[in-house]
Design an enzyme around this catalytic site. Structure first.
Site, PDB file in Angstrom:
ATOM      1  N   GLN A   1       0.772  -1.248   0.000  1.00 12.24           N
ATOM      2  CA  GLN A   1       0.000   0.000   0.000  1.00 12.24           C
ATOM      3  C   GLN A   1       0.802   1.297   0.000  1.00 12.24           C
ATOM      4  O   GLN A   1       0.477   2.235  -0.730  1.00 12.24           O
ATOM      5  CB  GLN A   1      -0.953   0.016   1.218  1.00 12.24           C
ATOM      6  CG  GLN A   1      -1.844   1.231   1.231  1.00 12.24           C
ATOM      7  CD  GLN A   1      -2.827   1.311   2.377  1.00 12.24           C
ATOM      8  OE1 GLN A   1      -3.406   2.348   2.619  1.00 12.24           O
ATOM      9  NE2 GLN A   1      -3.044   0.235   3.103  1.00 12.24           N
TER      10      GLN A   1
ATOM     11  N   GLU B   1       1.162  -1.283   8.242  1.00 12.69           N
ATOM     12  CA  GLU B   1       0.376  -0.141   8.726  1.00 12.69           C
ATOM     13  C   GLU B   1       0.296  -0.013  10.254  1.00 12.69           C
ATOM     14  O   GLU B   1       0.703   0.986  10.838  1.00 12.69           O
ATOM     15  CB  GLU B   1      -1.040  -0.245   8.140  1.00 12.69           C
ATOM     16  CG  GLU B   1      -2.043   0.733   8.697  1.00 12.69           C
ATOM     17  CD  GLU B   1      -1.767   2.164   8.288  1.00 12.69           C
ATOM     18  OE1 GLU B   1      -1.514   2.409   7.096  1.00 12.69           O
ATOM     19  OE2 GLU B   1      -1.801   3.053   9.149  1.00 12.69           O
TER      20      GLU B   1
ATOM     21  N   ASP C   1       0.603   3.735   6.036  1.00 11.63           N
ATOM     22  CA  ASP C   1       0.864   3.366   4.640  1.00 11.63           C
ATOM     23  C   ASP C   1       0.585   4.531   3.688  1.00 11.63           C
ATOM     24  O   ASP C   1       1.491   5.082   3.074  1.00 11.63           O
ATOM     25  CB  ASP C   1      -0.027   2.186   4.247  1.00 11.63           C
ATOM     26  CG  ASP C   1       0.540   0.857   4.721  1.00 11.63           C
ATOM     27  OD1 ASP C   1       1.747   0.788   4.961  1.00 11.63           O
ATOM     28  OD2 ASP C   1      -0.234  -0.101   4.836  1.00 11.63           O
TER      29      ASP C   1
ATOM     30  N   GLY D   1      -7.598  20.955  19.081  1.00 12.47           N
ATOM     31  CA  GLY D   1      -7.244  22.330  18.724  1.00 12.47           C
ATOM     32  C   GLY D   1      -7.534  23.375  19.777  1.00 12.47           C
ATOM     33  O   GLY D   1      -7.505  24.563  19.496  1.00 12.47           O
TER      34      GLY D   1
HETATM   35  C1  LIG Z   1       5.809  -4.762   3.316  1.00 11.09           C
HETATM   36  C2  LIG Z   1       6.866  -5.778   3.659  1.00 11.09           C
HETATM   37  C3  LIG Z   1       6.773  -6.116   5.170  1.00 11.09           C
HETATM   38  C4  LIG Z   1       6.618  -7.035   2.844  1.00 11.09           C
HETATM   39  O1  LIG Z   1       7.646  -7.973   3.046  1.00 11.09           O
HETATM   40  P1  LIG Z   1       7.784  -9.229   2.069  1.00 11.09           P
HETATM   41  O2  LIG Z   1       6.452  -9.712   1.645  1.00 11.09           O
HETATM   42  O3  LIG Z   1       8.661 -10.213   2.760  1.00 11.09           O
HETATM   43  O4  LIG Z   1       8.438  -8.621   0.770  1.00 11.09           O
HETATM   44  P2  LIG Z   1       9.933  -8.034   0.547  1.00 11.09           P
HETATM   45  O5  LIG Z   1       9.842  -6.584   0.435  1.00 11.09           O
HETATM   46  O6  LIG Z   1      10.861  -8.562   1.597  1.00 11.09           O
HETATM   47  O7  LIG Z   1      10.324  -8.662  -0.848  1.00 11.09           O
HETATM   48  C5  LIG Z   1      10.341 -10.048  -1.020  1.00 11.09           C
HETATM   49  C6  LIG Z   1      11.416 -10.530  -1.970  1.00 11.09           C
HETATM   50  O8  LIG Z   1      10.904 -10.406  -3.303  1.00 11.09           O
HETATM   51  C7  LIG Z   1      11.940  -9.975  -4.156  1.00 11.09           C
HETATM   52  N1  LIG Z   1      11.391  -9.360  -5.364  1.00 11.09           N
HETATM   53  C8  LIG Z   1      10.511  -8.361  -5.437  1.00 11.09           C
HETATM   54  N2  LIG Z   1      10.257  -8.035  -6.714  1.00 11.09           N
HETATM   55  C9  LIG Z   1      10.991  -8.872  -7.486  1.00 11.09           C
HETATM   56  C10 LIG Z   1      11.153  -9.043  -8.877  1.00 11.09           C
HETATM   57  N3  LIG Z   1      10.490  -8.300  -9.760  1.00 11.09           N
HETATM   58  N4  LIG Z   1      11.979 -10.018  -9.297  1.00 11.09           N
HETATM   59  C11 LIG Z   1      12.647 -10.803  -8.426  1.00 11.09           C
HETATM   60  N5  LIG Z   1      12.552 -10.679  -7.095  1.00 11.09           N
HETATM   61  C12 LIG Z   1      11.719  -9.723  -6.625  1.00 11.09           C
HETATM   62  C13 LIG Z   1      12.698  -9.021  -3.277  1.00 11.09           C
HETATM   63  O9  LIG Z   1      13.938  -8.751  -3.818  1.00 11.09           O
HETATM   64  C14 LIG Z   1      12.730  -9.771  -1.966  1.00 11.09           C
HETATM   65  O10 LIG Z   1      13.727 -10.723  -2.023  1.00 11.09           O
HETATM   66  P3  LIG Z   1      14.851 -10.922  -0.857  1.00 11.09           P
HETATM   67  O11 LIG Z   1      14.065 -11.147   0.401  1.00 11.09           O
HETATM   68  O12 LIG Z   1      15.591 -12.135  -1.309  1.00 11.09           O
HETATM   69  O13 LIG Z   1      15.676  -9.702  -0.808  1.00 11.09           O
HETATM   70  C15 LIG Z   1       8.279  -5.236   3.364  1.00 11.09           C
HETATM   71  O14 LIG Z   1       8.384  -5.046   1.978  1.00 11.09           O
HETATM   72  C16 LIG Z   1       8.596  -3.929   4.071  1.00 11.09           C
HETATM   73  O15 LIG Z   1       8.878  -3.872   5.270  1.00 11.09           O
HETATM   74  N6  LIG Z   1       8.604  -2.811   3.312  1.00 11.09           N
HETATM   75  C17 LIG Z   1       8.969  -1.512   3.803  1.00 11.09           C
HETATM   76  C18 LIG Z   1       7.884  -0.902   4.635  1.00 11.09           C
HETATM   77  C19 LIG Z   1       6.583  -0.830   3.912  1.00 11.09           C
HETATM   78  O16 LIG Z   1       6.441  -0.229   2.880  1.00 11.09           O
HETATM   79  N7  LIG Z   1       5.561  -1.383   4.559  1.00 11.09           N
HETATM   80  C20 LIG Z   1       4.204  -1.121   4.197  1.00 11.09           C
HETATM   81  C21 LIG Z   1       3.655  -2.001   3.246  1.00 11.09           C
HETATM   82  S1  LIG Z   1       2.053  -1.377   2.891  1.00 11.09           S
END
Ligand SMILES: CC(C)(COP(=O)(O)OP(=O)(O)OC[C@H]1O[C@@H](n2cnc3c(N)ncnc32)[C@H](O)[C@@H]1OP(=O)(O)O)[C@@H](O)C(=O)NCCC(=O)NCCS
Length: 414
Positions: A16, A138, A167, A245
């Site tokens: 998000q 979030e 988010d 406020g």
């Molecule tokens: C939201 C969140 C918790 C989700 O975590 P997740 O589902 O484990 O997803 P990740 O962001 O870790 O990405 C997963 C993997 O997919 C991989 N990936 C994503 N797009 C890819 C693509 N096009 N091709 C190949 N690999 C890809 C990433 O490189 C990552 O791999 P790694 O763990 O080996 O480095 C995490 O992304 C996060 O903390 N983000 C920052 C804060 C944030 O925005 N949170 C709010 C979300 S609304």
């Protein structure tokens, strides 16, 4: 013409926070190319599905006006294509878990080598510090940024808000960072790193609560419901529905509250409009009574005052209360449900609530661009299907021919 026409965004965002940001840029006219994992795509395509095998509303409502490309950025040929896309884009936006792009081999140093003009924008849960490596969603951000500690009733536990301030709130911050960096690039020719931590974004939106934390050291917070009968601890407390406020405000019941969970209205008993409010609720006596006729005299009896206001509001619907109080300049607002908002004609007229058609799910409602620019109209187009624009982007942006695209497919890069 749209404000951001000519700006190309390589959109590696998911879930998000990031998609909120890039959707705004797309509404302002940027060409947003969403890069998704082949076969999987953004996880939200499949989350909270209401129709089997169809992109969820979670996804469709956060990814309007974008193009979707599937690209495996971990394979060698995928990385080569990604590098060429970086050379062709103005902005790279992402909100992966910390370090994900570095692990793919794309550090900020490397990205600058590839394209010194690029703006590299990220959302992370936390900034540098003890929690920098944590994954964040979030409600984690609402808790870590001060939102939950200051939301709810004094006697109850911390509560998270329905509004997605962690988010979507951080996505908004990031969008401002990106356009500001684009503006600076006009003068310097250089790109830069833009980072927004969700904890920071929430804290920014809780600014008045940090204000109150400091006021607390100089005495009780007189506009809080704890004053004067309750006690204050060491930290800014939860204030229920009190207005932040300095004007006394509260949510009071309206006609039908026994069965309708949204038959309520927020009323602000501002000094400037107090005479009219007192008269209309049948308390003309308050205007001459020294126990009631100044804000200072009323302050210790705010709850009693709202009890009296509520006796009157319960005799009318929330919309009837609006009709009576608005001409008296009493600030008030009905508690509107999502059903009421989705059916509100004025929000449809301004495009804040829009109906969008989708080839697989049919028509659905969405929130359009809430930021209105007089010279840059925002049309809301449906979200892309997974990989819908892969060939188009490889051809148009990277200049690849059919044979090169076929090779990329054979390499499983796309
Ligand atoms: C939201 C969140 C918790 C989700 O975590 P997740 O589902 O484990 O997803 P990740 O962001 O870790 O990405 C997963 C993997 O997919 C991989 N990936 C994503 N797009 C890819 C693509 N096009 N091709 C190949 N690999 C890809 C990433 O490189 C990552 O791999 P790694 O763990 O080996 O480095 C995490 O992304 C996060 O903390 N983000 C920052 C804060 C944030 O925005 N949170 C709010 C979300 S609304």
């Amino acid at each position: 013409m749209k404000a951001l026409e000519g700006v190309r965004v390589l959109d590696m965002t998911h879930v998000q926070s990031g998609p909120t940001c890039t959707q705004l840029l797309a509404w302002f006219g940027a060409d947003v190319i969403k890069v998704e994992r082949p076969g999987k795509g953004d996880a939200t395509r499949g989350q909270l599905r209401d129709i089997p095998d169809v992109d969820s509303l979670y996804f469709t409502m956060l990814n309007h006006n974008k193009r979707s490309v599937t690209l495996n950025t971990k394979s060698e040929s995928g990385k080569a294509l990604f590098t060429r896309l970086l050379q062709s884009c103005d902005v790279l936006a992402e909100n992966f878990a910390p370090g994900a792009l570095d692990r793919m081999g794309f550090s900020w140093e490397r990205i600058q080598e590839i394209n010194p003009r690029i703006i590299y924008a990220s959302v992370k849960g936390f900034g540098p510090g003890p929690y920098e490596d944590c994954k964040v969603y979030e409600n984690v951000a609402q808790c870590a940024g001060g939102g939950a500690s200051t939301t709810g009733f004094p006697e109850g536990p911390p509560v998270v808000a329905g509004a997605q301030i962690g988010d979507s709130g951080t996505g908004l911050h990031l969008a401002l960072g990106i356009v500001t960096a684009l503006f600076q690039r006009e003068k310097t020719g250089r790109g830069q790193r833009v980072e927004c931590a969700m904890q920071d974004g929430v804290l920014n939106l809780c600014r008045v609560k940090l204000r109150d934390q400091q006021r607390l050291t100089h005495g009780p917070l007189k506009e809080y419901p704890q004053y004067p009968h309750g006690t204050f601890g060491a930290a800014t407390p939860r204030a229920g529905n009190a207005s932040g406020g300095g004007q006394p405000g509260w949510i009071v019941k309206c006609k039908g509250w026994e069965t309708d969970p949204d038959a309520y209205i927020y009323v602000i008993a501002q000094a400037a409009a107090f005479d009219g409010l007192a008269r209309v609720i049948g308390h003309e006596d308050w205007l001459t009574d020294p126990e009631w006729n100044t804000p200072e005299a009323r302050l210790p009896k705010i709850d009693e005052m709202f009890d009296e206001i509520e006796k009157w509001t319960q005799t009318l619907t929330k919309f009837e209360v609006m009709e009576v109080l608005n001409p008296l300049n009493v600030p008030c607002g009905p508690v509107l449900s999502m059903k009421e908002l989705s059916e509100e004609p004025s929000l449809r007229a301004t495009g804040t609530v829009v109906e969008v058609d989708h080839p697989e799910r049919g028509p659905y409602l969405s929130v359009g661009n809430p930021i209105k620019l007089s010279d840059s109209p925002a049309d809301v187009r449906r979200s892309p299907l997974l990989g819908e624009h892969t060939d188009e982007v490889l051809r148009e942006v990277l200049g690849m021919d059919d044979a090169a695209i076929a090779q990329a497919r054979a390499d499983r890069a796309v």
